[in-house]
Design a protein around this motif. Structure first.
Motif, mmCIF file in Angstrom:
data_model
loop_
_atom_site.group_PDB
_atom_site.id
_atom_site.type_symbol
_atom_site.label_atom_id
_atom_site.label_comp_id
_atom_site.label_asym_id
_atom_site.label_seq_id
_atom_site.Cartn_x
_atom_site.Cartn_y
_atom_site.Cartn_z
ATOM 1 N N MET A 128 0.829 -1.208 0.000
ATOM 2 C CA MET A 128 0.000 0.000 0.000
ATOM 3 C C MET A 128 0.861 1.254 0.000
ATOM 4 S SD MET A 128 -3.028 -0.468 2.794
ATOM 5 C CE MET A 128 -4.259 -1.756 2.709
ATOM 6 N N ASN A 129 1.914 1.228 0.799
ATOM 7 C CA ASN A 129 2.748 2.414 1.003
ATOM 8 C C ASN A 129 3.888 2.547 0.008
ATOM 9 O OD1 ASN A 129 2.268 3.956 3.885
ATOM 10 N ND2 ASN A 129 1.543 1.836 3.947
ATOM 11 N N LEU A 130 4.470 1.420 -0.405
ATOM 12 C CA LEU A 130 5.673 1.487 -1.234
ATOM 13 C C LEU A 130 5.410 1.198 -2.705
ATOM 14 C CD1 LEU A 130 7.011 1.563 1.570
ATOM 15 C CD2 LEU A 130 8.799 0.080 0.660
ATOM 16 N N SER A 131 4.209 0.686 -3.025
ATOM 17 C CA SER A 131 3.926 0.356 -4.412
ATOM 18 C C SER A 131 2.511 0.818 -4.769
ATOM 19 C CB SER A 131 4.104 -1.152 -4.648
ATOM 20 O OG SER A 131 4.080 -1.443 -6.034
ATOM 21 N N SER A 132 1.948 0.242 -5.810
ATOM 22 C CA SER A 132 0.612 0.616 -6.284
ATOM 23 C C SER A 132 0.113 -0.478 -7.218
ATOM 24 C CB SER A 132 0.672 1.948 -7.042
ATOM 25 O OG SER A 132 1.388 1.787 -8.260
ATOM 26 N N PRO A 133 -1.169 -0.441 -7.595
ATOM 27 C CA PRO A 133 -1.665 -1.439 -8.558
ATOM 28 C C PRO A 133 -0.914 -1.418 -9.876
ATOM 29 C CG PRO A 133 -3.500 -0.380 -7.439
ATOM 30 C CD PRO A 133 -2.268 0.381 -7.044
ATOM 31 N N GLN A 134 -0.333 -0.273 -10.229
ATOM 32 C CA GLN A 134 0.427 -0.164 -11.466
ATOM 33 C C GLN A 134 1.915 -0.472 -11.260
ATOM 34 O OE1 GLN A 134 -1.614 2.579 -10.336
ATOM 35 N NE2 GLN A 134 -3.279 1.460 -11.390
ATOM 36 N N GLY A 154 -0.028 -9.338 -3.670
ATOM 37 C CA GLY A 154 -0.619 -9.358 -4.996
ATOM 38 C C GLY A 154 -1.978 -8.696 -5.083
ATOM 39 N N ARG A 155 -2.571 -8.392 -3.955
ATOM 40 C CA ARG A 155 -3.852 -7.672 -3.952
ATOM 41 C C ARG A 155 -3.660 -6.175 -4.179
ATOM 42 N NH1 ARG A 155 -7.046 -8.790 1.321
ATOM 43 N NH2 ARG A 155 -8.717 -7.880 0.048
ATOM 44 N N PHE A 156 -2.417 -5.690 -3.983
ATOM 45 C CA PHE A 156 -2.172 -4.253 -4.030
ATOM 46 C C PHE A 156 -1.126 -3.837 -5.054
ATOM 47 C CE2 PHE A 156 -3.472 -5.485 0.251
ATOM 48 C CZ PHE A 156 -4.561 -4.644 0.453
ATOM 49 N N THR A 157 -0.398 -4.812 -5.601
ATOM 50 C CA THR A 157 0.626 -4.494 -6.593
ATOM 51 C C THR A 157 0.811 -5.700 -7.506
ATOM 52 O OG1 THR A 157 2.899 -3.679 -6.894
ATOM 53 C CG2 THR A 157 2.558 -5.325 -5.174
ATOM 54 N N ALA A 176 1.249 6.760 -3.941
ATOM 55 C CA ALA A 176 0.260 7.373 -4.823
ATOM 56 C C ALA A 176 -1.148 6.910 -4.479
ATOM 57 C CB ALA A 176 0.566 7.021 -6.277
ATOM 58 N N ASN A 177 -1.250 5.995 -3.506
ATOM 59 C CA ASN A 177 -2.543 5.435 -3.142
ATOM 60 C C ASN A 177 -3.237 6.275 -2.069
ATOM 61 O OD1 ASN A 177 -2.031 3.085 -4.757
ATOM 62 N ND2 ASN A 177 -0.726 2.312 -3.111
ATOM 63 N N LEU A 178 -4.555 6.206 -2.048
ATOM 64 C CA LEU A 178 -5.330 6.775 -0.958
ATOM 65 C C LEU A 178 -5.397 5.707 0.126
ATOM 66 C CD1 LEU A 178 -7.043 9.079 0.175
ATOM 67 C CD2 LEU A 178 -9.041 8.021 -0.922
ATOM 68 N N ILE A 179 -4.635 5.908 1.213
ATOM 69 C CA ILE A 179 -4.470 4.885 2.234
ATOM 70 C C ILE A 179 -5.214 5.293 3.503
ATOM 71 C CG2 ILE A 179 -2.773 3.558 3.556
ATOM 72 C CD1 ILE A 179 -0.671 4.412 1.573
ATOM 73 N N ASN A 220 -3.263 2.728 8.145
ATOM 74 C CA ASN A 220 -2.410 1.892 7.303
ATOM 75 C C ASN A 220 -1.294 2.687 6.640
ATOM 76 O OD1 ASN A 220 -5.433 0.395 6.656
ATOM 77 N ND2 ASN A 220 -3.777 -0.813 7.469
ATOM 78 N N ASP A 221 -1.148 3.937 7.020
ATOM 79 C CA ASP A 221 -0.161 4.826 6.417
ATOM 80 C C ASP A 221 1.038 4.956 7.364
ATOM 81 O OD1 ASP A 221 1.292 6.868 5.216
ATOM 82 O OD2 ASP A 221 -0.494 8.031 4.691
ATOM 83 N N TYR A 222 2.216 4.586 6.885
ATOM 84 C CA TYR A 222 3.402 4.699 7.733
ATOM 85 C C TYR A 222 3.637 6.142 8.185
ATOM 86 C CZ TYR A 222 4.629 -0.084 6.371
ATOM 87 O OH TYR A 222 4.627 -1.437 6.161
ATOM 88 N N GLN A 223 3.213 7.093 7.375
ATOM 89 C CA GLN A 223 3.384 8.492 7.742
ATOM 90 C C GLN A 223 2.670 8.805 9.051
ATOM 91 O OE1 GLN A 223 4.923 11.177 5.252
ATOM 92 N NE2 GLN A 223 5.397 11.550 7.414
ATOM 93 N N THR A 224 1.515 8.182 9.254
ATOM 94 C CA THR A 224 0.746 8.395 10.479
ATOM 95 C C THR A 224 1.570 8.015 11.708
ATOM 96 O OG1 THR A 224 -1.324 7.960 9.310
ATOM 97 C CG2 THR A 224 -1.366 7.756 11.711
ATOM 98 N N TYR A 225 2.229 6.870 11.652
ATOM 99 C CA TYR A 225 3.006 6.391 12.793
ATOM 100 C C TYR A 225 4.287 7.193 12.973
ATOM 101 C CZ TYR A 225 -0.285 2.564 12.591
ATOM 102 O OH TYR A 225 -1.455 1.839 12.581
ATOM 103 N N ALA A 226 4.920 7.548 11.867
ATOM 104 C CA ALA A 226 6.150 8.332 11.940
ATOM 105 C C ALA A 226 5.884 9.717 12.530
ATOM 106 C CB ALA A 226 6.775 8.458 10.556
ATOM 107 N N ASN A 227 4.740 10.310 12.186
ATOM 108 C CA ASN A 227 4.420 11.661 12.656
ATOM 109 C C ASN A 227 3.936 11.693 14.100
ATOM 110 O OD1 ASN A 227 5.058 12.635 10.139
ATOM 111 N ND2 ASN A 227 2.947 12.986 9.491
#
Length: 359
Positions: free
Chosen positions: A84-90, A110-113, A216-219, A223-230
């Protein structure tokens, strides 16, 4: 009778840690309250949280280039959070699979990338790490994932895999804190606590800061690492008791000589058990010697009709949780950090006697 707990997880805790938990359970740091009752915003708990991170950075060798996070949901949640955080469906991610948990990480990723593997996934039990050509790894991949130690099969990487410039990410749930490794080779490591770091309910994550907040995903926020880091991993009320236990375990590991000291002990323990199994015709281990786990030792009886008798008798002798996973069968001794060498000696002594009376 001394009891030795060979459970794969939740696993044994060091006796000194259990004693300290008991001593402090009703009055933690003179607060008159249990640590389970203290606010995570209180000065006492904030100090504990900061100390836990400092200890982890010191023991593992984590520089300021990495964020350290404490997250709920176990390794299975990381299987999803990572793509979710490091990749994308594309995007694309590469997975090296050498066992049960690697398969699950691949399936969830494989569900997310677009998840690809270094080698075809085996439908049978792994006894070695599949070879692959490192120069064939697509350097445009968002990350390369591997599981450093497979608990079911007892297959462990002796050194990190090669993947070029692709960010290397590792599920270290079952062997983090059990041995030395090069943190700087990795972009990310994560580990559920209930093997060598404490109790279930909290997951340790270290992630390079330059990879955070780039999705690039709406997380979802949780589930966003930024949330925990901040937020210092306190965006919501965290699992405070598992965090406290992790702190005690980290202090205990430091007292054992850090990762270098722990690794010496673990290699001695696993070496004793493998040596006995290899000498015996009654027991066998089917894992290639160059990738045998130092923390999960599976073994099989040559006569499988004796399996239940072995389990019943070993449990009666104080040797608990030796049954292998249903997907693999046989027996498994999970000899994590908290299992002393005396436990290995007791197990070998029992195995010798069982072989004498049933061989």
């Amino acid at each position: 009778m001394t009891v030795y707990n060979f459970s794969a997880g939740p696993a044994a805790l060091p006796m000194a840690v259990k004693q300290q938990i008991a001593d402090e359970l009703f009055d933690w740091q003179g607060t008159g309250c249990s640590v389970m009752e203290v606010s995570h915003r209180s000065p006492e708990f904030v100090n504990l949280a900061e100390h836990t991170e400092q200890l982890a950075r010191e023991l593992i060798g984590i520089s300021d280039d990495y964020a350290v996070m404490f997250i709920q949901g176990g390794a299975r949640t990381q299987y999803a959070m990572l793509p979710m955080n490091l990749s994308s469906p594309q995007g694309q991610a590469v997975y090296a699979v050498n066992g049960h948990w690697g398969k699950l990480a691949l399936k969830e990723g494989g569900r997310f990338t677009q998840a690809i593997t270094t080698a075809p996934v085996s439908e049978t039990t792994y006894a070695s790490i599949p070879d692959y050509e490192a120069d064939e790894i697509p350097q445009t991949a968002n990350y390369f994932h591997y599981t450093s130690n497979e608990t079911l099969e007892g297959v462990q990487w002796s050194k990190p895999p090669e993947c070029g410039a692709v960010p290397l990410c590792c599920d270290m749930t079952s062997d983090l804190l059990s041995r030395e490794f090069d943190m700087n080779r990795h972009a990310m490591i994560y580990a559920s606590a209930q093997k060598n770091m404490g109790i279930a309910g909290i997951t340790f994550v270290a992630l390079r800061k330059d990879l955070i907040g780039q999705s690039a995903n709406l997380i979802p926020m949780m589930n966003d690492y930024q949330t925990y880091a901040n937020s210092g991993s306190m965006y919501n009320t965290p699992p405070t008791f598992p965090w406290y236990v992790m702190n005690l375990v980290l202090q205990w590991v430091k007292g054992q000589g850090g990762l270098a000291g722990i690794q010496r002990i673990n290699r001695q323990k696993s070496g004793l058990l493998y040596e006995y199994v290899d000498r015996s015709d009654f027991y066998q281990n089917m894992v290639s010697k160059n990738c045998r786990s130092e923390v999960n030792v599976p073994f099989w009886l040559a006569d499988e009709s004796l399996n239940q008798a072995f389990l019943d008798n070993s449990a009666a002798a104080g040797l608990k949780a030796l049954k292998g996973h249903k997907a693999v069968g046989g027996m498994r001794a999970s000899i994590y950090n908290a299992i002393p060498e005396a436990g290995i000696e007791a197990l070998i002594s029992f195995m010798q006697e069982f072989e004498r009376t049933h061989g």
